[in-house]
Write an enzyme that holds these catalytic residues in place. Structure first.
Site, mmCIF file in Angstrom:
data_model
loop_
_atom_site.group_PDB
_atom_site.id
_atom_site.type_symbol
_atom_site.label_atom_id
_atom_site.label_comp_id
_atom_site.label_asym_id
_atom_site.label_seq_id
_atom_site.Cartn_x
_atom_site.Cartn_y
_atom_site.Cartn_z
ATOM 1 C CD GLU A 107 -1.795 -2.325 1.636
ATOM 2 O OE1 GLU A 107 -0.605 -2.598 1.921
ATOM 3 O OE2 GLU A 107 -2.735 -3.144 1.776
ATOM 4 C CG PHE A 145 -9.443 -9.731 11.405
ATOM 5 C CD1 PHE A 145 -8.162 -10.133 11.794
ATOM 6 C CD2 PHE A 145 -9.756 -9.740 10.050
ATOM 7 C CE1 PHE A 145 -7.227 -10.539 10.854
ATOM 8 C CE2 PHE A 145 -8.822 -10.153 9.107
ATOM 9 C CZ PHE A 145 -7.560 -10.550 9.516
ATOM 10 C CD GLN A 146 -7.254 -7.293 7.603
ATOM 11 O OE1 GLN A 146 -8.192 -7.031 6.865
ATOM 12 N NE2 GLN A 146 -6.103 -7.766 7.155
ATOM 13 C CE LYS A 204 -17.007 -6.522 3.938
ATOM 14 N NZ LYS A 204 -16.507 -7.845 4.313
ATOM 15 C CG MET A 260 22.891 11.788 3.088
ATOM 16 S SD MET A 260 24.114 12.891 2.329
ATOM 17 C CE MET A 260 23.190 13.565 0.954
#
Lengths: 164, 562
Positions: free
Chosen positions: B52, B114-115, B164, B474
């Site tokens: 993502e 969940f999630q 949802k 760097m």
């Protein structure tokens, strides 16, 4: 110096978190905060006291303006205004000293709002100085607990802090 | 007229259509199943990434090259938290994004389902604004506000979290692309009194410098800036975010200022009597030690965000507004100052302190600066360059010829390693006819290396130049200069063979260890349609110069002449 900001916000979920979060992540310390309704439905008023320099308060104000739910920010410390706080004090009190406490409370134009065999609750409103003074006097009897609202403030005269 | 009722998921896609969005970037998951189900029948193009974070960077690259908001879909919980780095990157660089995340169903919010992750809470400090939608009836207005907020004023990412069940809930849908938000009124037109003061200050200046940044690009002010600089004969320095706003090939261009800026730019700012700052925020990488920054200069600061004015540095003439509009107003009234002597002085600095090019090859090893110059020559003007973060980023900013706005994509504010490759993918999707080159390092590239699969799947014609010095260059440079060469955890001597990794993903991989091989590989890459990776094995010891040590005056510049 202490700055008292009147912040008008849209009454949306999370708006207090947005305002408080902005102060903490930019490193500005909130002394106290009070939230309540206004005459306009859907708009709440937050009164926030911050201790900081003039430059910092300007930056705070600009950053607050960037929050989409913030409608207006006004610094009341630079203008004549009435500022009040309310304090509830639970004081250790016995039969022998109740009238002494009563006398102090009356001098400060406060009220005794609850009495029990060994304590009293005193309600007093005013500015910071006055609340500090009565607290100091009542400490002599033993203060068991204190609850304090944040500071609220309005401009003196007919001028108002309005959303537009 | 009866307003039709549609499902929340359909509302999202309808709103995107109304906003003219034809491309989204994303990754599906449980909470966005209804949205992806709706997408199945939609003409909307969706680029499937492999992580993502890459979806946000790709949308960010898309937004930077087009100026239109980039749109991202991701699921709840880990899908949403994986967006965080990308959102913060876009927030710091003022990139317009609209992010749609799924959330667990309304009834489960707050139960550690969940999630479940409180993504509006998590992204509060890194979004311009965000929403948690609790009723499908709020969706049309929320979507319209999100696009409006993301793409107006000082642009930025806006996130909409949609449970949802709201995707499946039906509600009346009427969409308006215009909206009115009481607490949000950006100022576009500059204050005339301030503009007059600026005009006067410009006329009287003896040693003026234009210091421009990303705001010039966001407002599309390149033409106005170019006219202004040429007519007033004022030299121009551009921050990393501003590169491309003024042609790098122009005589008046000084290069970047600050930590890895040119000596001429840093000296010019230091000795200037008037800095005309536009669309910049006086970042510490530019100013060095604040107390010693441009002490003799009056400063005009033009910016759309009032909070940037006076934030880091005291401003003499603040002008809040859109840089392009303010420049137009200045141009109408301007009288050019006499800068002849000043330009002569600057020219001496430019000649005396050219950018170090790394010098001759040692032991046959490729010089990274030479690779960047070769890439610049062979890819040519108009190429869109996306960089990662580190030494290669600074070499790209210094040595790649950037002549047009919206062609140099780099994570300036947040400094996000892993930004470059997905941003290049987003840029290619937006501009399929333009050459797109990702210049990355061996460290940065491995932060989003999985996107080789995306490039292969869509056969995206993105060329990847890995400037491979087998270390986190760097950080290593700072360890060498400021930490007694104690190279703690910066050696990557177990790097994979990048060209073989590419081949395994189905992407052509090439290796170059000397100048002939480098030239040959670039030619092959340019002749090949589709993604190509070139692993340029370069000298490890090479450092980025000039350099100003952190929190030092910018005139104390190490030129690195050896």
């Amino acid at each position: 110096m202490k700055h008292v900001l009147a912040i008008l916000v849209e009454d949306k979920p999370g708006v207090l978190t947005r305002v408080a979060g902005l102060f903490s992540r930019r490193g500005f310390n909130i002394d106290n905060i009070a939230v309540g309704e206004t005459v306009t439905p859907g708009i709440s008023r937050m009164t926030v006291t911050v201790e900081c320099s003039e430059t910092i308060v300007e930056q705070v104000t600009k950053q607050l303006h960037k929050l989409v739910n913030v409608v207006k920010v006004s610094n009341l410390s630079n203008q004549p205004s009435v500022m009040r706080e309310l304090m509830l004090l639970k004081v250790h009190a016995e039969v022998g000293n109740r009238s002494d406490i009563q006398q102090i409370v009356e001098t400060f134009r406060g009220k005794v709002v609850d009495v029990s065999p060994d304590s009293m609750i005193v309600e007093v409103t005013g500015n910071e100085e006055k609340l500090e003074a009565i607290k100091l006097l009542l400490e002599h009897f033993g203060i068991k607990e204190i609850a304090c609202t944040g500071k609220v403030a309005l401009l003196r005269g007919s001028k108002v802090t309005r959303e537009s | 007229m009866k307003i039709r009722k549609i499902k929340g998921a359909a509302m999202v896609l309808e709103a995107l259509r109304e906003e003219g969005v034809d491309q989204v970037f994303g990754f599906p998951g449980g909470a966005v199943l209804p949205l992806y189900n709706q997408l199945y029948d939609s003409p909307l193009k969706h680029l499937l990434v492999r992580h993502e974070q890459a979806a946000v960077h790709a949308a960010d690259g898309y937004a930077r090259v087009t100026g239109k908001p980039g749109v991202v879909f991701a699921t709840s919980g880990p899908g949403a938290t994986n967006l965080v780095t990308g959102i913060a990157t876009a927030y710091m660089d003022s990139v317009p994004l609209v992010l749609i995340t799924g959330q667990v169903a309304s009834g489960f919010i707050g139960t550690d389902a969940f999630q479940e992750a409180d993504i509006t809470g998590i992204t509060l400090p890194i979004t311009k604004h965000n929403y948690l939608v609790k009723d499908a009836a709020e969706l049309p207005e929320t979507l319209s506000e999100a696009f409006y907020l993301a793409s107006t004023g000082r642009c930025g990412p806006v996130l909409i979290d949609i449970p949802k069940d709201i995707f499946d809930q039906e509600a009346p849908f009427a969409y308006s692309v215009h909206c009115d938000i009481s607490g949000y009124k950006p100022t576009y037109v500059g204050h005339m009194g301030q503009i007059s003061r600026a005009v006067r200050a410009i006329k009287n200046a003896k040693r003026p410098v234009i210091f421009g940044g990303g705001g010039l690009i966001r407002s599309g002010a390149s033409a106005e800036l170019t006219r202004f600089a040429r007519e007033a004969k004022i030299p121009v320095t551009l921050s990393l975010m501003g590169l491309g706003a003024y042609p790098g090939s122009e005589e008046l261009f000084l290069g970047m200022p600050g930590m890895h800026g040119s000596v001429a730019a840093n000296y010019a700012l230091t000795e200037s009597d008037l800095i005309i700052a536009m669309g910049v925020r006086f970042d510490d990488r530019v100013t060095g030690k604040l107390e010693t920054f441009a002490c003799d200069a009056k400063i005009i600061h033009i910016d759309i965000d009032p909070a940037e004015i006076g934030k880091n540095i005291n401003i003499d003439i603040p002008i809040v507004g859109d840089v392009r509009l303010v420049l137009e107003a200045i141009l109408e009234r301007m009288k050019a100052p006499n800068t002849e002597a000043w330009l002569k002085k600057i020219d001496t600095w430019k000649k005396q302190y050219p950018l170090p090019d790394g010098g001759k090859m040692v032991n046959g090893c490729l010089k990274p600066q030479a690779v960047i110059r070769m890439l610049s020559d062979k890819f040519g003007p108009g190429t869109i360059v996306a960089t990662d973060v580190g030494q290669h980023q600074m070499w790209s900013a210094q040595h790649f010829s950037i002549t047009e706005p919206r062609t140099f994509l780099s994570s300036g504010g947040l400094g996000t390693m892993g930004y470059g490759f997905p941003a290049a993918i987003g840029a290619k999707v937006a501009m399929p006819d333009r050459k797109v080159l990702c210049i990355t390092g061996d460290g940065s590239f491995q932060m989003n290396i999985q996107e080789l699969a995306t490039a292969a799947q869509y056969n995206l014609d993105v060329k990847i130049a890995v400037i491979n010095n087998s270390c986190l260059g760097m950080v290593r440079q700072w360890q060498e200069l400021f930490y007694d060469k104690r190279y703690s955890c910066t050696t990557l001597n177990v790097n994979p063979d990048f060209e073989k990794v590419a081949e395994a993903f189905g992407v052509k991989g090439l290796r170059a260890e000397n100048e002939d091989e480098a030239a040959g590989a670039i030619n092959v890459a340019l002749e090949t349609r589709g993604p190509v990776l070139i692993n340029f094995v370069v000298e490890q010891e090479e450092n980025v110069f000039p350099m100003v040590a952190p929190n030092h005056p910018i005139q104390e510049i190490i030129t690195g002449g050896d």
